[in-house]
Motif scaffolding. Structure first.
Motif: not given
Length: 469
Positions: A410, A422, A424-425
């Motif tokens: 992250k 941000t 993610k993944n």
């Protein structure tokens, strides 16, 4: 005969010239010895005298004699009058001439014309007590006209003499001629400078200093007899001068000496500010510098581009075109994140210089390695101070080759402590993630990476991380 009264001898007449008694001649005796004189009472001598004179004066004149006498008298009167008039006029002429010769105004003017300037000043000061009269004022006005006419027709080598005369007249400080005097001084000075400029131009042309030759030919005024010749010389020399200047400029730019090229062109522009060909050459050189700088920027050689434009501006600091280009490069020039100061709270990150190829086969120059598996918190972060100097942040997050393809990351980007981006993944199989953020006025930026696994060998990279002014 003898006077019977006084005995005096009377040779002729009837009266004694001594006593005035009447004498009568005896007709019967013609000799002196037998002469008998009869004496009567003697008349008054005054009466006899008057009568005798009256008889003489009362001589009867004929009409012709009277007319002749009148003519003679008239001529005498006319001649006498003319003589008196002539004598009086001669006297007046002599008197006026005497005054003219001895008039201080005339002496001053004569001395000025003959070049006796000290004598003219002395007469004005001593004989006229430094007080001009009408005659002197009129004479000086005429003299000023003559001075200007003489100087227009003579060689400028007589300038010193004319200057001395004008200075002498100026020192008299005569209000009535002050305006005309200053006009004459200005006219003489202007024409003098024009003639000297023509002489100087000919000398510079002889030594092939064309810029100075053209400049001095350009100083020749229209009222100078040399004006037409000077204009023809300018037309003749300008193409020769431009050709030499432009060849020199081209040599400088071929070797990248842009500053020297601009110095040559600006000197030419200063001498001939309205020359369209010189001004166009300056514009062409500006365009050349901009073009070379853009090539360097395209190659991301920002420092080289800034150096090139800056060197050119050393020769032409007033160039609006070059100033605008330098500002544009500086704003577009990235400041690499590794060059900024980091916070002491940063951890589990490192920067490796040099080129590398990411998991997607893209080559990069330098990278930040974020390795969350270095501690139990599974977090890596790097915080940098911006000092409110930048407006934009760009970076690329790339995966690295790894045997653990199940680990996920992250990624967060914080500006002044607030998360603004941000991801993610993010895994080792993810595509490259490019971000661009507005950081105008921000004090600091932080990149924070969290991992789902605690693996010492697994990390992700951030490359091409830059901020921009």
């Amino acid at each position: 005969m003898f006077c019977s009264n006084c005995g005096s001898n009377v040779e002729e007449g009837t009266f004694c010239p001594i006593c005035g008694a009447q004498v009568e001649e005896n007709a019967g005796n013609n000799t002196m010895e037998t002469e008998v004189v009869k004496v009567t009472e003697a008349p008054d001598p005054k009466e006899n005298n008057d009568d005798s004179e009256k008889k003489k004066q009362k001589k009867v004149l004929t009409p012709e004699e009277q007319a002749q006498r009148k003519k003679v008298i008239t001529k005498l009167i006319v001649a006498g009058s003319f003589f008196l008039f002539a004598m009086s006029m001669l006297f007046v002429a002599i008197f006026v001439g005497f005054l003219a010769i001895n008039n201080p105004a005339n002496e001053i003017l004569e001395n000025l014309e003959n070049g006796y300037y000290y004598s003219a000043s002395s007469i004005y000061e001593n004989d006229m007590n430094s007080k001009p009269n009408k005659k002197l004022v009129e004479g000086l006005n005429e003299r000023l006209d003559d001075i200007w006419a003489e100087y227009q027709s003579d060689s400028y080598s007589y300038y010193d003499d004319i200057g001395d005369e004008l200075e002498t007249i100026e020192e008299m400080n005569i209000e009535e001629i002050s305006e005309k005097l200053q006009e004459t001084i200005t006219n003489v000075e202007t024409l003098h400078n024009s003639r000297e400029a023509f002489e100087e131009a000919q000398s510079e042309e002889y030594y092939e200093d064309y810029v100075d030759a053209i400049y001095y030919y350009g100083q020749v005024i229209a009222t100078d007899s040399n004006y037409e010749a000077a204009q023809e010389k300018i037309k003749e020399l300008m193409p020769i001068y431009r050709s030499g200047i432009f060849d020199s400029v081209d040599d400088k730019t071929d070797y990248g000496y842009y500053s020297s090229a601009f110095e040559i062109l600006l000197d030419a522009k200063e001498a001939f500010p309205n020359d369209t060909e010189i001004n166009q050459k300056i514009t062409d050189c500006e365009a050349l510098v901009v073009s070379e700088a853009d090539k360097l920027v395209a190659e991301k050689k920002y420092d080289d581009a800034i150096e090139l434009v800056g060197e050119a501006m050393d020769g032409y600091p007033e160039s609006e075109t070059l100033n605008a280009k330098l500002e544009s490069i500086q704003k577009g020039r990235p400041v690499y994140l590794q060059d900024l100061t980091t916070s002491l709270t940063s951890k589990n990150y490192d920067y490796d210089s040099g080129s590398f190829t990411d998991a997607n086969g893209v080559e990069h120059d330098g990278k930040f390695k974020f390795d969350p598996g270095l501690d139990e918190g599974k977090t890596a972060n790097a915080e940098f101070y911006l000092e409110k100097k930048y407006t934009k942040f760009t970076a690329t997050f790339v995966p690295n080759s790894s045997t653990n393809d199940k680990e996920k990351f992250k990624i967060e980007v914080l500006v002044d402590g607030k998360v603004v981006k941000t991801i993610k993944n993010f895994t080792f199989k993810s595509k490259n993630e490019i971000i661009e953020l507005d950081i105008t006025g921000a004090s600091k930026i932080e990149i924070r990476v969290k991992s789902t696994d605690w693996n010492y060998y697994n990390y992700i990279s951030m490359t091409d991380a830059c901020v921009y002014q």
